[in-house]
Structure formats: structure tokens, C-alpha cells
Design an enzyme around this catalytic site. Structure first.
Site, PDB file in Angstrom:
ATOM      1  N   ARG A 171      32.428 -11.306  12.602  1.00  0.00           N
ATOM      2  CA  ARG A 171      31.493 -10.809  13.620  1.00  0.00           C
ATOM      3  C   ARG A 171      31.026 -11.990  14.460  1.00  0.00           C
ATOM      4  O   ARG A 171      30.817 -13.083  13.928  1.00  0.00           O
ATOM      5  CB  ARG A 171      30.272 -10.145  12.951  1.00  0.00           C
ATOM      6  CG  ARG A 171      30.593  -8.850  12.253  1.00  0.00           C
ATOM      7  CD  ARG A 171      30.882  -7.718  13.239  1.00  0.00           C
ATOM      8  NE  ARG A 171      31.511  -6.588  12.569  1.00  0.00           N
ATOM      9  CZ  ARG A 171      31.852  -5.461  13.179  1.00  0.00           C
ATOM     10  NH1 ARG A 171      31.636  -5.319  14.483  1.00  0.00           N
ATOM     11  NH2 ARG A 171      32.417  -4.495  12.506  1.00  0.00           N
ATOM     12  N   HIS A 204      39.692  -9.428  19.751  1.00  0.00           N
ATOM     13  CA  HIS A 204      39.282  -8.470  18.712  1.00  0.00           C
ATOM     14  C   HIS A 204      40.467  -7.619  18.245  1.00  0.00           C
ATOM     15  O   HIS A 204      40.414  -6.384  18.275  1.00  0.00           O
ATOM     16  CB  HIS A 204      38.136  -7.575  19.200  1.00  0.00           C
ATOM     17  CG  HIS A 204      37.310  -7.038  18.046  1.00  0.00           C
ATOM     18  ND1 HIS A 204      35.939  -6.888  18.107  1.00  0.00           N
ATOM     19  CD2 HIS A 204      37.659  -6.632  16.809  1.00  0.00           C
ATOM     20  CE1 HIS A 204      35.495  -6.399  16.958  1.00  0.00           C
ATOM     21  NE2 HIS A 204      36.535  -6.242  16.159  1.00  0.00           N
TER      22      HIS A 204
END
Lengths: 315, 315
Positions: free
Chosen positions: B230, B278
Site C-alpha cells: 500500500r 498497481h
């Protein structure tokens, strides 16, 4: 005991002696052979073992009348196996650490191509390339040509990462988790499905130019070649043509017909070729010395040698 | 039977519905739940299950009076776990395929840094860089921060490649082949030894800026950061300063505090940073749909749900 003192001739270039003399003496001592003579100069008729690099200058084994074994410093034996003056057993280097280094290099470069890493490494340009996630390894087919110690270890690691691994070897071999083929027709079938091809075949007359214009044309368009094996496995002109046409998407090459690869060789400047300087299977002196000394210990104890080369097959 | 027909509300953006409606219907049918109602619009008081993307716009669960469970489409639950209107059980996505993709991305980029690949990819300049073989993985220390499903799978794969893997988690966890530490002091000890640090911690108030000026200074000089977890796990200014000073050798980042990463962000142009968009943990619709439907089947059969979130811990 003095009569039984084995004489070990180290026949390799000077820089190797600097690298190996310490580790070899330590390994001899650890094996209870500290009394052996380890030397770079000896009368041939006194020598029991030759620790051997084929580029050492020693090519005539005729005067070595009491030779028990030649222990090759490297895995590749193509420059010695055809030597008719060598009658003693010839052992190749099979070093677990060499296998580990190869598994790391092969797994790393296969994953690099699988993940399409170069797209991101070259493209640090502020463009967020969403939706470019690769397929999973379970949907990617990798061919391993050669299922010897190195090829089998790499194939097994790639299978544990879920790649669909097709293995090929000259004669039939079974390997858990790997779909294997053999023989000439098996090679064509394997190549026709391979998105990534890894070359870990031995260097013999039969394997020269395994990848040539015909076999490269069998690959799915855009397939990737990874060669940590031997330079002679590839017809370089055919590979360059296939790269230019787009039939081959990329080639990552660690070994070449001439090493170091000359600066003017077209591989260096080709945008679809990655050259690495023969680092995939670097022998490490400490572990290699232990392997060599284990064979000397076996010779002195009258036990069979490990890793003997089949002189007729050439590997 | 009509009274028992479960109503499943799909609460996510339109493009997700296009991606998931087919696979979800197939998975329902395969699970013997073909009679369920799967819809993007329903009266809240009729809804049994919500298949949920936190960015869907649905934030008030108060009118959902018969809700049996909320089934998150992603692994990350940080945007829903603090929602006080949600009283029903919340399940995160734990998809084997998501784990596989993460293992592939992490293993590939750790091997890339371990092997020093960028040196060769950037250096196709005719210079044969002999003697640059890396150490073996057995002599390379990798720290895995976070030992949940993803972190444990990645740590296990890296250990099977012979890396010395140090695992760290908030509370004590044991993992075969991995040396584990926990708690604040354990983190400092792990970082002080790590040549490559992989971040797979959950995104909670307690993990925000786990890598900051103080913790980055504990690393061996030149250590590499790999973040597929994250964005909030890293203090970006501290990381940029550590990269500029040479304390951190490189950072490969797949997640960011703002996504897409804005084109003007200094990470893009930094020579020691690799940005990927991502992609490390892209959810695949077919396998994710099977995971969601298995929880619906369990709910209908009165069996316990899988992968429930501990709302107090936040993950």
C-alpha cells in the site's frame, strides 16, 4: 605413507591458481587429505590427478602414465572430451552452488520476460499504463531444452512458480510437474507451443544450431529466447533475422560463440537483445573445490568417481 | 423456495459489472445457486449479500436490515473497515490467483535487484562486464514486512530460492524456512539486516509510514525497497531523501498514496525509482467470482464465512 602421497597437478591459468589454491588446500585438509601434494608443476609420470581447465595449455595427456582422473573445473567439457590422448576418467564440475546460481539467473530472466518488466523500466515517463498486468504464470508456457542437472533444476523451479513447463531432451526423461518430450519430433512440438524458450543443452555436434531458421519459425510469433547454455546452440544470423522480422520478440543471451562478445557484434546494439557477460553459471571456488576433492577422496579410497563424462556421447 | 431466494446486490462501478456479471452468474450456477437474484439495484431491506467495491458510492449500510454479509471485491479493506453503519460480517478477497500474481511480481522484482539486472539492461554498450556475477541468494538477506496470506506466500517462494528471508509481522507468526520477528523492536532488528525490503503490510493507522526517515536509516547502505503493498506504508519525502543520499539504492513501487501516480510526481523522473501501475495484485474476475460465491453458498448453508475481517484490528 610417503609412497601413497597423491600428486595433484593444477592445470589452469595463473589467476585461477590464485583463486583456487587456498580453497583446494582447505578442502583437502577437511577431507583428511592434507598430506597430498597440490602443485602447478610436476613431472607428468608422477601425477595422480589433474585439476583441469581446458584453456590451460595442457592438451597432451600421453606422458601422464599413472593418471587416475582428470577433474574439470567447469561444467562444460566440449574442449576436452574429444582429446584422444586422454584415457583416464574425466569428471565434469557439478556444483550445487553452480546450479543455484543458474536457477536464480534463469528464474529471474524468465520472470522478467513473463512480467514484461522492460516496458516499465524503459517507460518511466509519467504514463500510468493501467490494465497491463500480465497473464498468470499458469497461463504461460515455457520450454526448457535440456534436462540435465541444470535444466532439471530450473524446470522444477519454474513449475513451482506455476509456469506450464515443457521439457525436452535428446533421450526420454521424466520430471515431476513438467510435460516432457524427446527426439527430433518432440523438439518441433515443444517449440510450436513455447512462449519463452530456455536453452540448457550440452554443447555437442548434435546440438549445434538447435535454434536455426527452421526451428525458430516453429515458435509462436513474438516468443522470447533465453540462452544461459552455450553460444553454439544458436545460429546467430538466423536469430538476428527472426528478431528483425518480429518472429522472435526478444533474446536474452549469456553465452556466445566468441567470448567476450566483440564490441562490434550486432547483438550489443540490437534493441531486442539483452547481453549478459557469462554470469549465469559462474563457478564459486569454495564450493567447486569441495566437489573436486570429494572425487580425489573417492579415488584414494577406491570408490567410484562422481560426475563422470560419457566420452562417446560427448557429455 | 421463492422466499429463500437470496438477493445479491453488486455495488461497484459500471465497468466492474461488465467484468464480473458473467463470471458471478457462472459461479452461482456451478455452486447450485443459479436461482439467486444478482442485481445492481434492489431495495436495501431485501438485500442478503453485498458484493462490494468501496469506491461504489454505497457508504450507508443502515437501511440494509437483513444483510448477511458484505463481500469485498479487493484484498484491501481500509476504506470500509471503519464504517460504523456496517454491522454485518465483512469478508476480504483472498483469491489464490491474486496470491499467484503477487508471488510472481515480488519474486521477479526481488530477483531483478538480486541479479543486478538493470546494470545489463541499461548497459548494452559493447562493454563485457566480466566478474559481475552476483552473490548467491543464500548470501542475500530479504526482509518481508507482513506475513498475511500474500506476504507468507512470497516469503515461502523466496526461501525456496534459497534467499535468507527475515519475516516481520505485528504479532508473532512462525513460517517454515523463514526467520521471523515481531513487534517494534523486531522491526528495527529486521531492517538493520535487510538488503532488500518487501512491503506487504495491511494499510492501517498503525502501519502508516512504516518506512520513514528513522527506519530507513537503520537499513544497510544501498538497500532496495520493493512495495507492492500500500502507498501509505512509506513516507514518500523520507524515501526520496534516502534515495538522493544513497542510503537507499533503489525503490520499485507498485502502489502510491494517489493513484494513478500524477505525471509530475518526483518518483517518475527519479533514476533510482521504478514505477509500475498497481499490477502486482490485479484481481482476475473468474477466480474472484468463485471466491465470492463460495461465501454466499456458506451463508445459505449456515456455515461460517471465510476470510472475515477483524474490524477492531482493521484487517
Amino acid at each position: 605413507m610417503p609412497d601413497a602421497r597423491p600428486v595433484i597437478l593444477f592445470a589452469a591459468k595463473t589467476e585461477r591458481w590464485e583463486q583456487y589454491s587456498g580453497p583446494l588446500r582447505t578442502a583437502l585438509k577437511d577431507a583428511g587429505l592434507g598430506y597430498a601434494t597440490l602443485t602447478t608443476e610436476a613431472a607428468p609420470e608422477d601425477v595422480d590427478y589433474v585439476v583441469y581447465a581446458p584453456n590451460s595449455g595442457l592438451t597432451d595427456f600421453t606422458p601422464f602414465t599413472r593418471l587416475k582422473a582428470v577433474l574439470n573445473l567447469w561444467a562444460g567439457v566440449e574442449d576436452v572430451t574429444g582429446n584422444p590422448t586422454l584415457k583416464a576418467p574425466l569428471a565434469r564440475m557439478v556444483d550445487d552452488c553452480l546450479t543455484e546460481g543458474m536457477v536464480e539467473w534463469v528464474t529471474g530472466h524468465v520472470l522478467r520476460h513473463h512480467l514484461g518488466m522492460d516496458l516499465y523500466l524503459d517507460g518511466q515517463d509519467g504514463v500510468w499504463r493501467a490494465g497491463t498486468a500480465p497473464p498468470l504464470a499458469r497461463d504461460r508456457t515455457v520450454a526448457m531444452l535440456g534436462l540435465g542437472v541444470l535444466g532439471a533444476a530450473c524446470a522444477t523451479m519454474l513449475a513451482s512458480l506455476n509456469f506450464r513447463v515443457l521439457g525436452w531432451s535428446r533421450s526420454r526423461k521424466d520430471l515431476p510437474g513438467v510435460e516432457t518430450e524427446h527426439g527430433a519430433e518432440g523438439l518441433d512440438r515443444v517449440l510450436s507451443r513455447a512462449e519463452i524458450v530456455v536453452l540448457l543443452l550440452p554443447d555437442t555436434p548434435a546440438t549445434e544450431s538447435t535454434l536455426n531458421a527452421r526451428t525458430l519459425s516453429l515458435l509462436p510469433r513474438g516468443a522470447v529466447i533465453v540462452n544461459p547454455g552455450r553460444g553454439r546452440l544458436i545460429d546467430d544470423d538466423a536469430l538476428l533475422a527472426a528478431l528483425d522480422e518480429g518472429q522472435v520478440g526478444h533474446a536474452t543471451l549469456d553465452v556466445f560463440r566468441t567470448e567476450p562478445l566483440p564490441p562490434e557484434h550486432p547483438y550489443w546494439a540490437h534493441p531486442k537483445v539483452t547481453v549478459t557477460p557469462h554470469i549465469a553459471s559462474e563457478t564459486r571456488a569454495v564450493s567447486a573445490s569441495r566437489v573436486i576433492v570429494e572425487n580425489i577422496r573417492r579415488g584414494e579410497a577406491g570408490e567410484p568417481f562422481l560426475n563422470l563424462v560419457d566420452r562417446d556421447a560427448g557429455y
